[in-house]
Design a protein around this motif. Structure first.
Motif, PDB file in Angstrom:
ATOM      1  N   LEU A 221       0.838  -1.211   0.000  1.00 49.10           N
ATOM      2  CA  LEU A 221       0.000   0.000   0.000  1.00 49.10           C
ATOM      3  C   LEU A 221       0.867   1.254   0.000  1.00 49.10           C
ATOM      4  O   LEU A 221       0.642   2.170  -0.797  1.00 49.10           O
ATOM      5  CB  LEU A 221      -0.932   0.000   1.218  1.00 49.10           C
ATOM      6  CG  LEU A 221      -1.862   1.207   1.304  1.00 49.10           C
ATOM      7  CD1 LEU A 221      -2.923   1.149   0.211  1.00 49.10           C
ATOM      8  CD2 LEU A 221      -2.542   1.296   2.667  1.00 49.10           C
ATOM      9  N   GLU A 222       1.865   1.267   0.890  1.00 51.63           N
ATOM     10  CA  GLU A 222       2.737   2.447   0.950  1.00 51.63           C
ATOM     11  C   GLU A 222       3.467   2.652  -0.379  1.00 51.63           C
ATOM     12  O   GLU A 222       3.622   3.780  -0.835  1.00 51.63           O
ATOM     13  CB  GLU A 222       3.750   2.315   2.093  1.00 51.63           C
ATOM     14  CG  GLU A 222       3.158   2.474   3.481  1.00 51.63           C
ATOM     15  CD  GLU A 222       2.524   3.828   3.725  1.00 51.63           C
ATOM     16  OE1 GLU A 222       2.820   4.773   2.981  1.00 51.63           O
ATOM     17  OE2 GLU A 222       1.709   3.933   4.650  1.00 51.63           O
ATOM     18  N   GLY A 223       3.917   1.549  -0.971  1.00 50.17           N
ATOM     19  CA  GLY A 223       4.606   1.648  -2.262  1.00 50.17           C
ATOM     20  C   GLY A 223       3.703   2.219  -3.337  1.00 50.17           C
ATOM     21  O   GLY A 223       4.091   3.125  -4.081  1.00 50.17           O
ATOM     22  N   MET A 224       2.469   1.721  -3.395  1.00 47.76           N
ATOM     23  CA  MET A 224       1.570   2.135  -4.477  1.00 47.76           C
ATOM     24  C   MET A 224       0.976   3.522  -4.252  1.00 47.76           C
ATOM     25  O   MET A 224       0.407   4.106  -5.166  1.00 47.76           O
ATOM     26  CB  MET A 224       0.466   1.092  -4.675  1.00 47.76           C
ATOM     27  CG  MET A 224       1.060  -0.212  -5.168  1.00 47.76           C
ATOM     28  SD  MET A 224      -0.112  -1.522  -5.357  1.00 47.76           S
ATOM     29  CE  MET A 224      -0.663  -1.242  -7.015  1.00 47.76           C
ATOM     30  N   ARG A 225       1.113   4.037  -3.017  1.00 52.01           N
ATOM     31  CA  ARG A 225       0.624   5.404  -2.739  1.00 52.01           C
ATOM     32  C   ARG A 225       1.740   6.441  -2.813  1.00 52.01           C
ATOM     33  O   ARG A 225       1.509   7.617  -2.547  1.00 52.01           O
ATOM     34  CB  ARG A 225       0.022   5.454  -1.319  1.00 52.01           C
ATOM     35  CG  ARG A 225      -1.410   4.968  -1.249  1.00 52.01           C
ATOM     36  CD  ARG A 225      -1.819   4.536   0.126  1.00 52.01           C
ATOM     37  NE  ARG A 225      -1.712   5.525   1.171  1.00 52.01           N
ATOM     38  CZ  ARG A 225      -2.738   5.948   1.918  1.00 52.01           C
ATOM     39  NH1 ARG A 225      -3.942   5.486   1.699  1.00 52.01           N
ATOM     40  NH2 ARG A 225      -2.560   6.797   2.871  1.00 52.01           N
ATOM     41  N   THR A 226       2.955   5.983  -3.115  1.00 52.89           N
ATOM     42  CA  THR A 226       4.108   6.897  -3.103  1.00 52.89           C
ATOM     43  C   THR A 226       3.935   8.025  -4.106  1.00 52.89           C
ATOM     44  O   THR A 226       3.471   7.813  -5.217  1.00 52.89           O
ATOM     45  CB  THR A 226       5.399   6.119  -3.434  1.00 52.89           C
ATOM     46  OG1 THR A 226       5.525   5.072  -2.497  1.00 52.89           O
ATOM     47  CG2 THR A 226       6.620   7.016  -3.365  1.00 52.89           C
ATOM     48  N   THR A 237       8.980   4.482   2.560  1.00 53.60           N
ATOM     49  CA  THR A 237       9.689   3.328   3.122  1.00 53.60           C
ATOM     50  C   THR A 237       9.724   3.418   4.649  1.00 53.60           C
ATOM     51  O   THR A 237       9.441   2.435   5.345  1.00 53.60           O
ATOM     52  CB  THR A 237      11.125   3.261   2.544  1.00 53.60           C
ATOM     53  OG1 THR A 237      11.030   3.333   1.121  1.00 53.60           O
ATOM     54  CG2 THR A 237      11.825   1.994   2.931  1.00 53.60           C
ATOM     55  N   THR A 238      10.036   4.601   5.156  1.00 54.63           N
ATOM     56  CA  THR A 238      10.054   4.791   6.616  1.00 54.63           C
ATOM     57  C   THR A 238       8.673   4.511   7.202  1.00 54.63           C
ATOM     58  O   THR A 238       8.524   3.780   8.188  1.00 54.63           O
ATOM     59  CB  THR A 238      10.464   6.248   6.950  1.00 54.63           C
ATOM     60  OG1 THR A 238      11.654   6.545   6.251  1.00 54.63           O
ATOM     61  CG2 THR A 238      10.675   6.456   8.428  1.00 54.63           C
ATOM     62  N   LEU A 239       7.665   5.100   6.562  1.00 50.44           N
ATOM     63  CA  LEU A 239       6.288   4.940   7.038  1.00 50.44           C
ATOM     64  C   LEU A 239       5.877   3.470   7.021  1.00 50.44           C
ATOM     65  O   LEU A 239       5.191   2.992   7.930  1.00 50.44           O
ATOM     66  CB  LEU A 239       5.359   5.775   6.141  1.00 50.44           C
ATOM     67  CG  LEU A 239       4.048   6.215   6.748  1.00 50.44           C
ATOM     68  CD1 LEU A 239       4.283   7.077   7.973  1.00 50.44           C
ATOM     69  CD2 LEU A 239       3.237   6.999   5.716  1.00 50.44           C
ATOM     70  N   SER A 240       6.312   2.772   5.989  1.00 48.89           N
ATOM     71  CA  SER A 240       5.962   1.355   5.849  1.00 48.89           C
ATOM     72  C   SER A 240       6.522   0.542   7.013  1.00 48.89           C
ATOM     73  O   SER A 240       5.808  -0.265   7.628  1.00 48.89           O
ATOM     74  CB  SER A 240       6.510   0.840   4.518  1.00 48.89           C
ATOM     75  OG  SER A 240       6.597  -0.548   4.509  1.00 48.89           O
ATOM     76  N   VAL A 241       7.793   0.785   7.362  1.00 44.58           N
ATOM     77  CA  VAL A 241       8.423   0.020   8.444  1.00 44.58           C
ATOM     78  C   VAL A 241       7.765   0.373   9.790  1.00 44.58           C
ATOM     79  O   VAL A 241       7.398  -0.519  10.562  1.00 44.58           O
ATOM     80  CB  VAL A 241       9.948   0.294   8.497  1.00 44.58           C
ATOM     81  CG1 VAL A 241      10.581  -0.388   9.692  1.00 44.58           C
ATOM     82  CG2 VAL A 241      10.611  -0.190   7.218  1.00 44.58           C
TER      83      VAL A 241
END
Lengths: 264, 253
Positions: A221-226, A237-241
């Protein structure tokens, strides 16, 4: 004064709306992923490639951390147990702590930090360089092509890695107890296997199934909303972790409570 | 035939497209010119169905693409192709896998036949023997040509180009222009080209349309556009620093 209160309420409201929106997006992505799992074409190779990255390539770090956790746990437990002259129970405590709690959580956190971050960075870069748009224009659904293989690989590989971490952790505890604390090898092994029940192993593994799904969904999700180029990829990436860590610990708390109170 | 009727698109508070209408006839090469950031690429993504308009219709062969199912949209996409500004090649795949992507995914052709089609597409853009390379090993111009080869590999009826000559040397730019022209002449491919390279626009266009403030403000053949009296179009095509575009307070974005 009134202005400050309104401004504060506005900020709180905006945060609440953001979190509701986030949970909504995560849930939507989860159900879309479940739907696309069953839509052809099925490309096994893509899942195996992700499983290799998540599973095989994580083995060194998981081995190292799990081994040290086993050693540390045995030493810390020995510190207390020696006062009670009950060193023999170290084996039980090490086995139960690792299998029920530390193995699943530590493995999931390692995978979230190592592989969750990597998929966010990869998908985020694809998003900002229009590769995800290009996939759509080539009639390939991005969820089918990008999310499904990663979801299946995480869901399958996190429990497998956890089983391996459990074993390595117990070996770490064994080495300390047998070679430093003078407990007999056969006694340590007997105490370990006597203390462990099937339920301890299965509840631990069930949790990792959910943790695997969480890492995959948050990472994708975080990748596709970047948005916003290299800086955006870094932030995502930070938010994802961070999000994966929080959700894993929160889910662990919920499931531990459920297993303790409802299925004791 | 592609008919774009009165489409509106907002991103947060920015109004990008404000009632844009445009028709593109079969086999026509339509060049859309306009300043950077005024919505040209957004328009192409609407035509491919990647973005959906707030309101308005995009009708391709009688079907409004905002209203058809995703299955029908994918069927339509198999007849279309888009060349992205930066190429948008998949980093993890080789050039050969990138070019033959759709065929590997959906066609029943054998691997050998697909490889042949890939080779043919690459030779059309004057690149041979680079199938095994990764996109990271290519120069900017090569990436662009590989992206065109990927578009050609599915024998599309409609090709959308997003700034095809930006960031490449003049010789490569001219060979890309020639390729677009020859696809139009030989295969009667419908092309929509977004650019601000006026030399390229004059070379390839059947019709040129200018996008300004979210609308098409002028449309005509290359000669008609060159003879324009419209002050905005005149300033843009002649690349003048002074004029109505730079004087206006209300910007494109």
């Amino acid at each position: 004064m009134a202005k400050n209160i309104i401004s504060f309420a506005h900020k709180v409201g905006a945060h609440i709306v953001y979190y509701i929106d986030y949970v909504g997006a995560l849930t939507r992505l989860f159900f879309k992923t479940l739907y696309w799992i069953f839509i052809p074409p099925f490309k096994r190779q893509r899942i195996l490639r992700q499983a290799f990255i998540i599973g095989v390539e994580s083995l060194p770090i998981v081995s190292l951390v799990a081994f040290f956790i086993g050693v540390i746990l045995a030493l810390q437990t020995a510190y207390q147990m020696q006062k009670l002259s009950s060193e023999i129970y170290i084996a039980n405590i090490v086995a139960l702590s690792i299998v029920r709690e530390l193995g699943p959580v530590i493995t999931s956190l390692i995978v979230a930090g190592r592989c969750g971050a990597a998929i966010t960075a990869e998908l985020g870069t694809m998003k900002v360089t229009e590769q995800i748009d290009a996939l759509e224009t080539l009639a390939a659904n991005p969820i089918k092509y990008l999310v499904v293989p990663r979801f299946l690989a995480f869901t399958f590989m996190v429990p497998v890695l956890t089983m391996y971490a459990n074993l390595v952790g117990i070996v770490g505890g064994y080495l300390i107890c047998v070679y430093r604390l003078g407990i007999r090898s056969s006694m340590y092994l007997n105490m370990t296997f006597d203390s462990l029940q099937i339920k301890d192993v299965t509840t631990g593994l069930f949790k990792t199934l959910i943790f695997g799904m969480i890492i995959a969904m948050v990472g994708c999700l975080e990748g596709m909303r970047t948005e916003g180029g290299a800086e955006g990829v870094g932030k995502a990436t930070t938010l994802s972790v961070v999000t994966s860590f929080i959700l894993i610990i929160a889910a662990d708390c919920v499931f531990t409570a459920i297993f303790y109170f409802i299925f004791p | 035939m592609i008919e774009i009727k009165n489409i509106y698109k907002n991103f947060n508070s920015s109004k990008i497209l404000k009632g844009l209408s445009l028709n593109i006839a079969d086999g026509e090469t339509k060049v859309i010119i306009g300043r950077s950031g005024c919505g040209k690429s957004v328009l192409l993504k609407h035509i491919m169905g990647v973005l959906r308009p707030e309101s308005g219709e995009i009708i391709i062969d009688g079907k409004d693409i905002a209203k058809i199912s995703s299955k029908e949209l994918n069927k339509l996409r198999m007849r279309m192709a888009m060349v992205f500004q930066g190429g948008a090649l998949f980093d993890s795949l080789t050039v050969g896998e990138n070019v033959g992507f759709t065929l590997y995914e959906y066609s029943k052709l054998s691997a050998r036949e697909i490889e042949h089609r890939v080779e043919e597409s690459l030779s059309n853009v004057e690149l041979c023997g680079i199938q095994k390379l990764l996109p990271s090993e290519l120069s900017g111009g090569m990436k662009k040509r590989v992206a065109i080869a990927r578009a050609l590999c599915v024998n599309p009826e409609i090709i959308l180009y997003d700034e095809p000559t930006t960031g490449v040397d003049p010789i490569t730019a001219d060979s890309i222009n020639e390729l677009i022209r020859s696809l139009h002449d030989k295969l009667k491919v419908t092309s929509i080209v977004v650019t601000h390279d006026m030399k390229s626009a004059y070379r390839i266009a059947d019709k040129i349309a200018m996008l300004y403030h979210g609308k098409i403000i002028a449309e005509g053949s290359a000669e008609e556009i060159q003879r324009t009296n419209h002050p905005v179009v005149y300033q843009f095509i002649n690349g003048l620093a002074q004029g109505p575009i730079t004087e206006t307070i209300d910007k494109c974005i």
